[in-house]
Scaffold this active site. Structure first.
Site, short mmCIF file in Angstrom:
data_model
loop_
_atom_site.label_atom_id
_atom_site.label_comp_id
_atom_site.label_asym_id
_atom_site.label_seq_id
_atom_site.Cartn_x
_atom_site.Cartn_y
_atom_site.Cartn_z
N THR A 206 0.88 -1.18 0.00
CA THR A 206 0.00 0.00 0.00
C THR A 206 0.91 1.21 0.00
O THR A 206 2.06 1.11 0.41
CB THR A 206 -0.84 0.02 1.30
OG1 THR A 206 -1.72 -1.08 1.30
CG2 THR A 206 -1.67 1.28 1.48
N ARG A 234 -13.71 -7.76 -1.09
CA ARG A 234 -13.03 -7.53 0.20
C ARG A 234 -12.54 -6.09 0.28
O ARG A 234 -11.92 -5.58 -0.64
CB ARG A 234 -11.85 -8.50 0.33
CG ARG A 234 -11.02 -8.32 1.61
CD ARG A 234 -9.81 -7.46 1.39
NE ARG A 234 -8.97 -7.37 2.59
CZ ARG A 234 -7.92 -6.56 2.70
NH1 ARG A 234 -7.58 -5.77 1.70
NH2 ARG A 234 -7.22 -6.52 3.81
N VAL A 235 -12.79 -5.44 1.38
CA VAL A 235 -12.31 -4.07 1.60
C VAL A 235 -11.38 -4.10 2.81
O VAL A 235 -11.74 -4.64 3.86
CB VAL A 235 -13.50 -3.11 1.85
CG1 VAL A 235 -12.99 -1.73 2.23
CG2 VAL A 235 -14.37 -3.04 0.61
N GLY A 236 -10.20 -3.52 2.65
CA GLY A 236 -9.25 -3.48 3.76
C GLY A 236 -9.37 -2.17 4.52
O GLY A 236 -10.40 -1.48 4.47
N THR A 257 -0.07 0.76 6.70
CA THR A 257 0.05 -0.26 5.66
C THR A 257 0.19 -1.60 6.36
O THR A 257 0.59 -1.65 7.52
CB THR A 257 1.28 -0.02 4.76
OG1 THR A 257 2.47 -0.10 5.57
CG2 THR A 257 1.24 1.33 4.07
N GLY A 258 -0.10 -2.67 5.64
CA GLY A 258 0.01 -3.99 6.24
C GLY A 258 -1.35 -4.63 6.40
O GLY A 258 -2.33 -4.19 5.76
N GLY A 260 -4.71 -5.20 6.81
CA GLY A 260 -5.81 -4.29 7.04
C GLY A 260 -6.80 -4.79 8.07
O GLY A 260 -7.34 -4.00 8.86
N1 ASP Z 1 -3.53 -2.46 4.26
C1 ASP Z 1 -3.77 -3.03 2.96
C2 ASP Z 1 -5.03 -3.84 2.99
O1 ASP Z 1 -5.26 -4.51 3.97
C3 ASP Z 1 -2.69 -3.91 2.45
C4 ASP Z 1 -1.28 -3.53 2.78
O2 ASP Z 1 -1.00 -2.45 3.19
O3 ASP Z 1 -0.39 -4.35 2.65
O4 ASP Z 1 -5.72 -3.86 1.99
#
Ligand code: ASP
Length: 364
Positions: A206, A234-236, A257-258, A260
């Site tokens: 992200t 799917r929504v993060g 980020t990461g 979600g």
């Molecule tokens: N946070 C994002 C999500 O869950 C993915 C990511 O940042 O790696 O969609």
């Protein structure tokens, strides 16, 4: 013939070397304005956002201009054009923006065919009474506003998806590809991400930027193609105000980020800004959000053998005074590289090492 297991254990996965964390984490930032902080894939984006603010741009326009660079770049396969698609091979994008001075926000989720979801999110903010539009409604809104509809699936992302699909099950009609004859673009993807998309389909990425301009006005923007091979719809966290991004113009801006799903459960962006209200520095506020996730994650499948969240998640924050910080759950990324973040201020644009809760790298 080389088996998939052999292939994965040798060429595909970069080793993690314990203790290779490099210099002590930085960030804490002395309180210089203007400043931009964001994810490590946003180094040029942060630099551009800073330049724009120095030239007098509104902080939200500045961060969106930065994020657009990454959304437009097919080489970043976690954001915008070229993003990794969902399990049906369709690219669905999530983004949100929040503008401190007006206290307004906008977002889109599961948006197909429009490569700059951050700009659509801003249009939602500025031209509607709503905050979040999703799926076909978001797409229709974007088209009505003149955003061009494009095929966002690059050939490389399609090949990576196909490789994942072909390997998914021995019981379906897709045959596993010969691992010794992998397409060079699929090999390159595995090298760059440090993990195999079939063995580890939970990979993600992200861009987030939070900014404070010279007057102390704040803004944030987050944009993503989400979890690789996610379920359609799917929504993060990246489209959820209060999770993937949050701004209070009197206090600070934060984003993530990461994983979600983990962030949504603690409303990380909002939590961090509230910790700044309580007097914590941006870096410590980010660490507080990670600790909250560590305390509240109970599902065994998400924990390592020592009960620690085994997934990657990072938070970024800037305060109204221009202090900045970032913290990651793990000191290293899945690839074995140190967790880092981007900063741009009067000292220039650079990557700094993350503060972190745990030494090591995520295993899921
Ligand atoms: N946070 C994002 C999500 O869950 C993915 C990511 O940042 O790696 O969609």
């Amino acid at each position: 013939m080389v088996s998939r297991r052999m292939f994965l254990s040798s060429a595909a996965l970069a080793p993690f070397v314990a203790g290779a964390a490099g210099p002590t984490a930085t960030g804490g930032g002395g309180g210089q304005r203007p400043v931009v902080v964001g994810s490590s894939n946003g180094l040029r984006a942060a630099e551009l956002a800073l330049e724009r603010m120095k030239a007098g741009a509104d902080p939200l326009d500045a961060v969106i201009a930065g994020v657009n660079l990454v959304e437009d770049d097919p080489k970043d396969m976690s954001v915008g054009y070229g993003g990794i698609p969902n399990e049906e091979g369709v690219v669905q994008l999530d983004a949100c923006v929040m503008h401190g001075p007006s206290g307004r926000a906008g977002a889109v989720a599961a948006l197909e065919g429009i490569k700059n979801p951050s700009r659509v999110a801003k249009a939602v903010m500025e031209t509607t009474d709503h905050i979040l539009l999703v799926g076909p409604g978001a797409r229709r809104f974007a088209e009505m506003n003149g955003f061009p509809v494009e095929n966002l699936l690059t050939d490389k992302a399609r090949k990576v998806w196909l490789y994942w699909k072909q390997n998914l099950s021995a019981k379906d009609k897709w045959l596993e590809p010969d691992p010794s004859k992998l397409d060079p673009e699929v090999q390159e993807f595995i090298r760059d991400y440090g993990r195999d998309p079939f063995r580890d389909p939970r990979s993600h990425g992200t861009i987030h930027l939070s900014a404070c301009d010279g007057r102390g006005d704040l803004a944030g923007c987050t944009s993503t193609s989400g979890l690789f091979f996610k379920m359609p719809g799917r929504v993060g966290d990246s489209s959820l105000i209060g999770a993937g991004c949050f701004v209070d113009n009197g206090l600070g801006a934060a984003g993530s980020t990461g994983r979600g799903e983990a962030n949504i459960l603690v409303s990380g962006g909002h939590l961090i800004v509230e910790r700044i209200r309580a007097g914590r520095s941006p870096k410590d506020a980010c660490l507080d959000a990670l600790r909250r996730i560590a305390e509240t994650t109970k599902e065994k499948r998400l924990l390592d053998e020592r009960g620690r969240p085994a997934f990657p998640i990072s938070f970024y924050a800037v305060s109204k005074s221009g202090a900045y910080g970032m913290a990651a759950m793990w000191s290293h990324r899945p690839s074995g590289k140190p967790s880092q973040f981007a900063v741009a201020d009067a000292q220039g644009a650079r990557l700094e090492n993350a503060a972190y809760l745990y030494e090591g790298k995520p295993t899921i």
